[in-house]
Design an enzyme around this catalytic site. Sequence first.
Site, PDB file in Angstrom:
ATOM      1  N   GLU A  77       0.026  -1.190   5.562  1.00 59.03           N
ATOM      2  CA  GLU A  77       0.958  -1.043   6.483  1.00 59.03           C
ATOM      3  C   GLU A  77       0.922   0.459   7.089  1.00 59.03           C
ATOM      4  O   GLU A  77       1.144   0.861   8.030  1.00 59.03           O
ATOM      5  CB  GLU A  77       2.397  -1.024   6.100  1.00 59.03           C
ATOM      6  CG  GLU A  77       3.719  -0.827   6.842  1.00 59.03           C
ATOM      7  CD  GLU A  77       4.157   0.555   6.905  1.00 59.03           C
ATOM      8  OE1 GLU A  77       4.938   0.956   7.456  1.00 59.03           O
ATOM      9  OE2 GLU A  77       3.706   1.326   5.937  1.00 59.03           O
ATOM     10  N   ASP A 114       0.844  -1.274   0.028  1.00 60.15           N
ATOM     11  CA  ASP A 114       0.119  -0.134   0.034  1.00 60.15           C
ATOM     12  C   ASP A 114       0.992   1.364   0.027  1.00 60.15           C
ATOM     13  O   ASP A 114       2.201   0.813   0.448  1.00 60.15           O
ATOM     14  CB  ASP A 114      -1.163  -0.104   1.020  1.00 60.15           C
ATOM     15  CG  ASP A 114      -0.339  -0.107   2.284  1.00 60.15           C
ATOM     16  OD1 ASP A 114       0.958  -0.670   2.740  1.00 60.15           O
ATOM     17  OD2 ASP A 114      -0.645   0.770   3.427  1.00 60.15           O
TER      18      ASP A 114
END
Length: 396
Positions: free
Chosen positions: A147, A85
């Site tokens: 994350e 991400d």
Amino acid sequence: MDKQTLTRHSIEILKKLISFNSESHLSNLSLINYIKGVIEQSNQDTEAHIHLSYDNDKKKANILISLPDIHGSLSGGILLSGHTDVVPVADQQWQTNPYEMIEKSGRLYGRGSCDMKGFVAVCLAMFPLFKGIKRRHPIHMAFSYDEEVGCLGAEVLSSHMKELGIIPTIAIIGEPTEMEIVIGHKGCCEYTTTFTGLPGHSSLPTIGVNAIEYAINYAKKLLNLRDSLINSAPKDSPFTPPYTTLQIGKIQGGSAHNIIAEYCSVDWQIRPIQQQDFDFVHEHIDQYAHEQLVPNMQAVYPQAKIDKQMVSEIKGLVPVNKSLAKKYLSHLTGKQRTSVVSYGTEAGIFHDLGCSTVVCGPGSIEQAHKADEFICIKQLEQCAEMLLQLQNDSKC
């Protein structure tokens, strides 16, 4: 394959990875399917083990890729870990399309180029080389979701790995450190505390419960605790600053000048360097809220309340100078110097899984989260060189 060829292959993969908009509020399944396809294309004899784990809505996934050792075992070995991400580009002034990689003057521009699709790209480019050798120990790759919003995917991934019985000996978290060896970082814990009072006309303050006023008192208590944290810094703390930090990020509430505020919220964060600081803050702020503030609020309005919601709790990585991972990374990179950082990573999660863990990857954290994010090609070359050394060490 030499370093330059591997780097160019990594750049080709990075271009594709950047083209996927994998901002944390979106699904990353298209990107994960691409990674899965890259692995499967190089894995005609199905030697690699591929495992997916998902969030509750099945809209996001982690992927774990494991190559067994010469005996077919997946126990132990080396883990290369990264997240898929990226942070949003909204309200940032980019000179180029953030989801189209641009190569210019030795730099590769694009969202996620540095944080941390560059590392993921080199790992994927290395896979055929890892696969083509007889391995003394297993090699694992793990790429997670979310994350950037609290290491949510890594927690799921870690639990899945434990269920599978896959506990690598060493974990290398490829966050951007300019290929320096980072052996420790602070935790990052974020909360929103919401205050519910009783609205009324501002001319009659005693018949209402002003949520903003109680939120201000709560914030003042947090600042007092912050001062205590400064004074309790360990003498040998390697961090900058050397103590656990606490900050208030946002206070929001009320509706008008002449209305007693019914609602207010306080967004706050601590970055602990030791468990006792984490416990100290929560024990004292919770005690203050429930033994002093809430009774005063409910004396006027019994339904008044204070709710503390955990947004994310990223575990820190406690520095260990003589760890197996540090020794091995020094061997791979030729570097003896180590450092610690104040930003958070998934390293603490893999440490808790049972891996000796370090953070080491291409790119500079100074480029992360910014407009015109970039990674230097030389950084990818250094990462490629490290993984080629890992390949040589892994051969029987």
